[in-house]
Scaffold this active site. Structure first.
Site, PDB file in Angstrom:
ATOM      1  N   GLY A  92       0.827  -1.201   0.000  1.00  0.00           N
ATOM      2  CA  GLY A  92       0.000   0.000   0.000  1.00  0.00           C
ATOM      3  C   GLY A  92       0.858   1.246   0.000  1.00  0.00           C
ATOM      4  O   GLY A  92       2.082   1.160   0.126  1.00  0.00           O
ATOM      5  N   GLY A  95       3.361   5.500   4.282  1.00  0.00           N
ATOM      6  CA  GLY A  95       2.772   6.188   5.432  1.00  0.00           C
ATOM      7  C   GLY A  95       1.398   5.704   5.828  1.00  0.00           C
ATOM      8  O   GLY A  95       0.679   6.373   6.553  1.00  0.00           O
ATOM      9  N   GLU A 315     -17.278   6.337 -10.332  1.00  0.00           N
ATOM     10  CA  GLU A 315     -17.489   5.036  -9.681  1.00  0.00           C
ATOM     11  C   GLU A 315     -18.969   4.721  -9.520  1.00  0.00           C
ATOM     12  O   GLU A 315     -19.380   3.563  -9.586  1.00  0.00           O
ATOM     13  CB  GLU A 315     -16.783   4.990  -8.322  1.00  0.00           C
TER      14      GLU A 315
HETATM   15  P1  ADP Z   1       4.507   2.705   6.213  1.00  0.00           P
HETATM   16  O1  ADP Z   1       5.358   1.627   6.813  1.00  0.00           O
HETATM   17  O2  ADP Z   1       3.232   2.179   5.615  1.00  0.00           O
HETATM   18  O3  ADP Z   1       5.217   3.629   5.283  1.00  0.00           O
HETATM   19  P2  ADP Z   1       4.450   3.630   8.922  1.00  0.00           P
HETATM   20  O4  ADP Z   1       3.905   2.447   9.626  1.00  0.00           O
HETATM   21  O5  ADP Z   1       5.917   3.839   8.983  1.00  0.00           O
HETATM   22  O6  ADP Z   1       3.987   3.645   7.406  1.00  0.00           O
HETATM   23  O7  ADP Z   1       3.689   4.928   9.453  1.00  0.00           O
HETATM   24  C1  ADP Z   1       4.347   6.122   9.709  1.00  0.00           C
HETATM   25  C2  ADP Z   1       3.682   6.836  10.858  1.00  0.00           C
HETATM   26  O8  ADP Z   1       2.398   7.289  10.459  1.00  0.00           O
HETATM   27  C3  ADP Z   1       3.443   5.984  12.052  1.00  0.00           C
HETATM   28  O9  ADP Z   1       4.539   5.987  12.902  1.00  0.00           O
HETATM   29  C4  ADP Z   1       2.224   6.608  12.690  1.00  0.00           C
HETATM   30  O10 ADP Z   1       2.611   7.713  13.465  1.00  0.00           O
HETATM   31  C5  ADP Z   1       1.459   7.153  11.513  1.00  0.00           C
HETATM   32  N1  ADP Z   1       0.403   6.256  11.039  1.00  0.00           N
HETATM   33  C6  ADP Z   1       0.292   5.743   9.792  1.00  0.00           C
HETATM   34  N2  ADP Z   1      -0.818   4.982   9.676  1.00  0.00           N
HETATM   35  C7  ADP Z   1      -1.439   5.006  10.869  1.00  0.00           C
HETATM   36  C8  ADP Z   1      -2.633   4.421  11.386  1.00  0.00           C
HETATM   37  N3  ADP Z   1      -3.428   3.637  10.621  1.00  0.00           N
HETATM   38  N4  ADP Z   1      -2.965   4.654  12.670  1.00  0.00           N
HETATM   39  C9  ADP Z   1      -2.178   5.422  13.435  1.00  0.00           C
HETATM   40  N5  ADP Z   1      -1.050   6.000  13.017  1.00  0.00           N
HETATM   41  C10 ADP Z   1      -0.668   5.818  11.744  1.00  0.00           C
HETATM   42 ZN    ZN Z   2     -13.351   3.374 -14.023  1.00  0.00          ZN
END
Ligand code: ADP
Ligand code: ZN
Length: 477
Positions: A92, A95, A315
């Protein structure tokens, strides 16, 4: 070749050789040192992020919760000879909380957490990447049960290209080492490898086979509800005014990732501190919102709103025509939040499984594909249609060609296979173009008709999408 070298030439060649030897030797030594020095493997004996620290992503969380028991009680599953998943792939947009999910899995299962990034394995020295993989697994096995997290798995697991165009051998070696290690630990070991990527489409298929990363979980950008939950989570953790308007903030932050939402609240708290304020209030959040917008690729709220509106009509067109022409199909979810695979929104439905593929069914599928653009044209006007239908047009063109050239379903063209006609009789495939165009044009005009006659219903679906962003089959019924 005539080797008539004078003494100076000989000396300089020897010099070069000695130089090369030193460079090589030194490299070998520092390579060895790097293999031993695994400081960049982040070892967290107990992760302190739990599932309660993650908001939104309810379905992904449920799938991961199932794995907690696998890690805790592998014996239970072994008794039934059930194969425990060894690898889980989280994919996905950046962030969205993939790292967070892996950490939570480790915490809830009460096992150590090892984190590395795929890019750490891409090294110039031969064999280094593979060596690191082995060391990583050796370490993990020492603590028996554990969660190994590999971020940016695409850096080592890119599609290998066939023929001469192979990727780097070094990359292959690292990938092979990973696959070997993963098949090396037993089913009941309580070790789970979690990998994350933003680009599942670039991964080598070998990684996705059974016994490897055969469980794939999409981690999506948060919809409106999820954004509210995430904002609330971070607001709870800070000193915030009780009257902060979360509804409005959730509306304004369409297309934000979890990380961007966290950043927004953090920024607001910094502004509050600077302001010598007792608590974070709406004004701080407003200021933070403008700062965050300026610092990211996020478009301004008006543009985002317009984009969401367009996608909602698009959609709604797909969803309505699908329900209208194929009521037996189950619509699972309609979303106007972009996916990591590049779609602006999507309508997900499962075909009723008994149905065989008939002429009517293919025509209906074509109509559903065309319905997104048709809805755009009706609700926004012919001049305002967008590029949102690109993928639909790709798929409908291809399906229409098969309908005519492979399945022999066009009455005028008859029962001919055009691949064979082209091969044996040199008949150009371009002779089909006018038939393809006629088929698509006819279906498109039918679809336009149906939507025009049901404008209010399509509008209702679109409005619901604008409000909720993700809706389900029941909502449409
Ligand atoms: P990815 O690994 O998907 O790039 P991360 O897990 O490193 O994203 O997320 C980065 C930060 O964003 C986390 O440390 C948190 O602070 C915030 N965050 C992202 N998604 C969520 C969520 N679903 N709930 C709470 N915090 C989130
Ligand atoms: Zn379409």
């Amino acid at each position: 070749m005539n080797l008539n070298l004078n003494i100076y030439q000989v000396l300089s060649i020897i010099g070069v050789l000695i130089f090369c030897y030193f460079v090589f030797f030194k490299n070998r030594k520092s390579a060895q040192k790097e293999i031993n020095n695994l400081s960049d493997i982040e070892y967290i004996s107990s992760s302190n992020t739990g599932f309660d620290d993650i908001a939104g992503n309810y379905e992904a969380k449920e799938s991961l919760k199932d794995l907690v028991d696998f890690i805790k009680n592998p014996e239970k599953y072994q008794k039934f000879n059930a194969r425990m998943p060894k690898g889980v792939l989280l994919y996905g947009s950046p962030g969205t909380g993939k790292t967070l999910m892996a950490k939570a899995l480790a915490k809830e299962a009460g096992v150590p957490f090892y984190a590395v990034s795929g890019s750490d394995f891409v090294q110039v020295y031969a064999g280094l990447g593979a060596g690191r993989i082995r060391t990583l697994f050796k370490k993990a096995k020492q603590s028996k049960k554990s969660v190994i997290f590999i971020d940016e798995i695409d850096a080592i697991g890119k599609k290998r290209m066939g023929g001469n165009m192979r990727g780097s051998d070094e990359g292959d070696r690292t990938l092979n080492a990973l696959l070997t290690e993963m098949s090396g630990f037993g089913d009941g070991s309580g070790i789970i490898v979690v990998a994350a990527t933003n680009r599942i489409d670039t991964l080598d298929q070998a990684l996705l086979r059974p016994g490897r990363f055969d469980r794939q979980i999409e981690i999506m950008l948060p919809d409106r509800n999820a954004r509210k939950d995430i904002l609330n989570l971070y607001i709870q953790k800070r000193n915030c005014n009780k009257n902060i308007n979360l509804e409005k903030l959730a509306d304004l932050t369409v297309y934000f990732s979890g990380a961007q939402l966290e950043n927004l609240i953090n920024e607001a708290s910094l502004i509050a501190v600077k302001d010598n304020s007792e608590e974070i209030n709406d004004e701080h959040i407003e200021q933070a919102y403008l700062n965050v917008l300026a610092g990211t690729e996020q478009k301004n709220p008006a543009e985002n709103k317009r984009q969401k509106m367009v996608t909602s009509y698009h959609e709604a067109g797909h969803a309505f025509i699908s329900k209208y022409l194929m009521p037996e199909n189950k619509i699972i979810r309609v979303s106007v939040i972009p996916t990591s695979k590049g779609a602006g929104g999507y309508t997900l439905s499962t075909p009723s499984n008994e149905e065989i593929i008939t002429k009517t069914r293919i025509k209906n599928q074509l109509s559903v594909l065309l319905a997104g653009r048709a809805a755009e044209e009706i609700f926004l006007g012919n001049d305002n249609v967008t590029i949102g239908a690109q993928n639909d047009i790709e798929r409908s063109t291809s399906l229409a060609i098969d309908y005519i050239a492979k399945y022999g379903m066009d009455d005028e063209v008859g029962l001919l296979n055009f691949g064979i006609l082209a091969e044996k009789l040199n008949i150009p495939l371009s002779s089909l173009e006018s038939y393809v165009k006629k088929l698509i044009d006819e279906l498109y005009s039918d679809v336009m008709h149906i939507i025009k006659n049901n404008k209010d219903k399509v509008e209702q679906i679109a409005n619901l999408l604008m409000e909720k962003e993700v809706i389900h089959g029941e909502d449409i019924a």
